[in-house]
Scaffold this motif. Structure first.
Motif, short mmCIF file in Angstrom:
data_model
loop_
_atom_site.label_atom_id
_atom_site.label_comp_id
_atom_site.label_asym_id
_atom_site.label_seq_id
_atom_site.Cartn_x
_atom_site.Cartn_y
_atom_site.Cartn_z
N PRO A 113 0.84 -1.20 0.00
CA PRO A 113 0.00 0.00 0.00
C PRO A 113 0.87 1.25 0.00
O PRO A 113 2.00 1.21 0.50
N ILE A 114 0.37 2.33 -0.56
CA ILE A 114 1.15 3.57 -0.68
C ILE A 114 1.63 4.05 0.69
O ILE A 114 2.69 4.65 0.82
N GLU A 115 0.86 3.75 1.74
CA GLU A 115 1.25 4.17 3.09
C GLU A 115 2.61 3.57 3.48
O GLU A 115 3.32 4.14 4.30
N ASN A 116 2.92 2.39 2.92
CA ASN A 116 4.20 1.75 3.25
C ASN A 116 5.20 1.88 2.10
O ASN A 116 6.09 1.05 1.96
N CYS A 117 5.02 2.87 1.27
CA CYS A 117 5.88 3.03 0.10
C CYS A 117 7.35 3.12 0.51
O CYS A 117 7.72 3.95 1.33
N PRO A 118 8.19 2.23 -0.05
CA PRO A 118 9.60 2.24 0.34
C PRO A 118 10.39 3.43 -0.21
O PRO A 118 11.51 3.67 0.22
N VAL A 119 9.80 4.16 -1.16
CA VAL A 119 10.48 5.35 -1.69
C VAL A 119 9.85 6.59 -1.06
O VAL A 119 8.71 6.94 -1.38
N PRO A 120 10.55 7.25 -0.14
CA PRO A 120 9.96 8.45 0.47
C PRO A 120 9.68 9.50 -0.60
O PRO A 120 10.41 9.59 -1.60
N ALA A 121 8.63 10.29 -0.37
CA ALA A 121 8.21 11.28 -1.36
C ALA A 121 9.37 12.20 -1.76
O ALA A 121 9.56 12.50 -2.94
N GLY A 122 10.16 12.63 -0.77
CA GLY A 122 11.27 13.54 -1.04
C GLY A 122 12.31 12.93 -1.98
O GLY A 122 12.94 13.62 -2.78
N LYS A 123 12.50 11.61 -1.87
CA LYS A 123 13.49 10.92 -2.70
C LYS A 123 12.99 10.84 -4.16
O LYS A 123 13.78 10.91 -5.09
N LEU A 124 11.69 10.67 -4.30
CA LEU A 124 11.15 10.64 -5.66
C LEU A 124 11.35 12.01 -6.32
O LEU A 124 11.72 12.12 -7.49
N LYS A 125 11.14 13.05 -5.52
CA LYS A 125 11.33 14.41 -6.03
C LYS A 125 12.79 14.60 -6.46
O LYS A 125 13.07 15.13 -7.53
N ASP A 126 13.75 14.12 -5.64
CA ASP A 126 15.17 14.24 -5.99
C ASP A 126 15.47 13.54 -7.31
O ASP A 126 16.23 14.04 -8.14
N LEU A 127 14.84 12.37 -7.48
CA LEU A 127 15.07 11.60 -8.70
C LEU A 127 14.58 12.37 -9.92
O LEU A 127 15.27 12.46 -10.94
N VAL A 128 13.39 12.94 -9.80
CA VAL A 128 12.83 13.71 -10.92
C VAL A 128 13.71 14.93 -11.21
O VAL A 128 13.97 15.26 -12.36
N ASP A 129 14.24 15.54 -10.14
CA ASP A 129 15.14 16.69 -10.32
C ASP A 129 16.39 16.29 -11.11
O ASP A 129 16.87 17.04 -11.97
N LEU A 130 16.95 15.12 -10.79
CA LEU A 130 18.16 14.66 -11.48
C LEU A 130 17.90 14.47 -12.98
O LEU A 130 18.74 14.78 -13.81
N VAL A 131 16.71 13.96 -13.30
CA VAL A 131 16.36 13.77 -14.71
C VAL A 131 16.20 15.14 -15.37
O VAL A 131 16.73 15.39 -16.45
N ASP A 132 15.47 16.02 -14.71
CA ASP A 132 15.19 17.33 -15.29
C ASP A 132 16.47 18.13 -15.53
O ASP A 132 16.58 18.89 -16.48
N ALA A 133 17.44 17.94 -14.62
CA ALA A 133 18.69 18.68 -14.76
C ALA A 133 19.57 18.08 -15.84
O ALA A 133 20.64 18.59 -16.14
N GLY A 134 19.13 16.95 -16.40
CA GLY A 134 19.92 16.31 -17.45
C GLY A 134 21.10 15.52 -16.87
O GLY A 134 21.97 15.08 -17.59
N ARG A 135 21.10 15.35 -15.55
CA ARG A 135 22.20 14.64 -14.89
C ARG A 135 22.15 13.15 -15.21
O ARG A 135 23.17 12.48 -15.35
N ILE A 136 20.95 12.59 -15.28
CA ILE A 136 20.76 11.19 -15.70
C ILE A 136 19.65 11.16 -16.73
O ILE A 136 18.83 12.07 -16.79
N ASN A 137 19.62 10.12 -17.53
CA ASN A 137 18.51 10.02 -18.48
C ASN A 137 17.40 9.15 -17.87
O ASN A 137 17.55 8.59 -16.79
N SER A 138 16.31 9.04 -18.58
CA SER A 138 15.16 8.40 -17.94
C SER A 138 15.38 6.89 -17.75
O SER A 138 14.83 6.29 -16.84
N LYS A 139 16.21 6.30 -18.61
CA LYS A 139 16.50 4.88 -18.44
C LYS A 139 17.28 4.66 -17.14
O LYS A 139 16.99 3.75 -16.36
N GLN A 140 18.25 5.54 -16.92
CA GLN A 140 19.03 5.44 -15.67
C GLN A 140 18.15 5.74 -14.46
O GLN A 140 18.28 5.11 -13.41
N ALA A 141 17.23 6.69 -14.63
CA ALA A 141 16.34 7.04 -13.53
C ALA A 141 15.47 5.85 -13.14
O ALA A 141 15.24 5.59 -11.95
#
Ligand code: ZN
Ligand code: MN
Length: 486
Positions: free
Chosen positions: A371-399
């Motif tokens: 269930p989402i309540e027990n999501c192993p990826v904290p919301a803040g970490k997902l945001k960091d991941l999306v930021d890395l993609v947006d900054a062009g630091r990693i591509n979506s496959k790596q993400a």
């Protein structure tokens, strides 16, 4: 004849257990799953000489429910005794509300996503309004258990607050009945008035249905369906019952007013009782309880109204720029909505976060039955991941790869990208790859320069291959376009 030549009229009565600390007329705990008969006292056991004391929290939650559905709350309500005799009711009457209920009118609006998935493409009447007749407050009865040769009874539920929500007969199909219950339940959850789990009996539904040939003015006698233990069972029971009534009409049978029981395993309804056996409840005002003046409670509850599902959807579109559909999916489930807001709050790209939640995250959650309540990826970490993609630091496959690692083993995307495997590609090196690919593939390069967009994918693919998947395809495309089209 086909069923399109028949008119279907459905009205629903829904009983909802309120989430309050104590019962309706005594201080016993109102909780589910305790040792049988451990939450009882002389009041909820109906012993002689005991007197009820009203639970204000239950009244407030009923008024809150009424306000969420746009009901009118009369300035005064009163309590009545509804008399009938049944083993699960200790007093031989139920304290309920007869002619002065807490809430009148109002409506439930059927949002597209509330319909069964397979029926969403066929919706004709979007945002259809199902009017409410009334919402009143009463008390629940005990729960019986039937064994091989004996029966048991648990009075823990007896006297707990129960809200009855009655709709007008505005529902025209099993799918609308499904959407009504889904919408109703969603708003109850938003208001935190009940957990409204039908399988636990926290929300129980009686259905009235009448079928008549199109063109016939008078309604045929209505049939009441009982024993519907899930929202999808309501739909299945109605599909069967509509067909049964149509066949009866076509066979020239006279339909009678009756109560029928839905057997979900067998997929049929059977007669429980006919009108001749109908109860006469002999309602009269409860002499032990004073009428309730509601004005002050209404004013107070009004100030603390929660955000409603449609308000949340609108806000997501307005504040986060997500599509109306995405907003609806995210707002559909409160814990999911909370996760989204947590991640999107200060994000540069809330739309990107919404995409990750609705695709990769939901897929991973459902594959692992988490269930989402027990999501192993904290919301803040997902945001960091999306930021890395947006900054062009990693591509979506790596993400996606990093997302998989965080979901499986935990960790911080910002740390994981430090792995040499995810070392940023040297821009000069990528540009070298691009020049090489253009030189070695003159035909696609010419085609692209001449306006054939399809050739770009081929060229991009070659560059990605040379970079071993590390280059950012979006950037590569931009550089190729610049070089060949100027
Ligand atoms: Zn009690
Ligand atoms: Mn009732």
């Amino acid at each position: 004849m086909t069923s399109t030549e028949y008119l279907v009229t459905i009205g629903l009565e829904v009983h909802v257990q309120l989430k309050t600390r104590s019962k309706m007329w005594c201080g016993c705990a109102n909780s589910y799953g305790d040792v049988p008969n451990s939450n009882t006292c002389p009041v909820c056991l109906g012993l002689p000489g005991s007197l009820p004391v009203m639970n204000e929290e239950a009244v407030r939650k009923t008024i809150l429910t009424g306000l969420m559905f746009g009901c009118n709350i009369p300035g005064q309500c009163k309590w009545d005794r509804k008399n009938y005799f049944y083993a699960d009711m200790p007093k031989n009457y139920q304290i309920s509300q007869y002619d002065l209920p807490l809430c009148l009118d109002g409506a439930v609006i059927l949002h597209d996503l509330a319909y069964p998935k397979d029926a969403q493409k066929d919706i004709v009447d979007h945002d259809k309004k199902i009017r409410l007749t009334r919402i009143h407050l009463e008390e629940d009865v005990a729960k019986s258990f039937h064994y091989e040769s004996t029966s048991g009874i648990d009075f823990n539920r007896a006297g707990s607050p129960l809200m009855e929500i009655v709709s007008e007969p505005d529902i025209g199909s099993p799918e609308e009945a499904f959407a009504y219950l889904t919408s109703l339940r969603q708003t109850l959850l938003y208001g935190d008035v009940s957990d409204a789990d039908m399988e636990k009996g926290q929300m129980r539904c009686d259905v009235n249905i009448s079928v008549r040939p199109a063109g016939q003015k008078d309604y045929n006698p209505k049939v009441e369906l009982k024993n519907l233990n899930s929202i999808s069972a309501v739909r299945r029971g109605l599909v069967f019952e509509i067909q049964r009534q149509i066949e009866a009409i076509e066979d020239g049978e006279t339909l009678r007013q009756e109560t029928r029981r839905w057997d979900d395993a067998a997929g049929i309804t059977t007669t429980m009782r006919t009108k001749e056996m109908a109860h006469d409840y002999r309602y009269f005002p409860d002499p032990d309880l004073l009428p309730v003046h509601t004005v002050e409670i209404v004013e107070d509850v009004q100030e603390h109204l929660p955000e409603l599902p449609h308000e949340k959807r609108d806000r997501y579109v307005k504040d986060y720029g997500v599509t109306a559909y995405d907003a609806a999916v995210l707002a559909n489930d409160l814990p999911l909505a909370a996760y989204f807001e947590d991640a999107a709050q200060d994000a540069k790209n809330p739309k990107g976060i919404a995409n990750w939640i609705m695709n990769d995250l939901q897929a991973a959650l459902s594959a692992s039955a988490t269930p989402i309540e027990n999501c192993p990826v904290p919301a803040g970490k997902l945001k960091d991941l999306v930021d890395l993609v947006d900054a062009g630091r990693i591509n979506s496959k790596q993400a996606k790869e990093i997302f998989g690692i965080v979901f499986e083993k935990g960790g911080d995307p910002k740390e994981i990208v430090k792995d040499p495997k995810y070392a940023p590609v040297d821009e000069g090196e990528v540009e070298g790859f691009i020049d090489k690919v253009i030189a070695e593939n003159p035909k696609p390069a010419e085609d692209y320069a001449a306006g054939n967009d399809k050739s770009l994918n081929f060229l991009k693919g070659q560059v990605m291959k040379l970079s071993r998947g590390k280059a950012n395809p979006r950037k590569v495309g931009e550089i190729i376009a610049q070089k060949l089209r100027g």
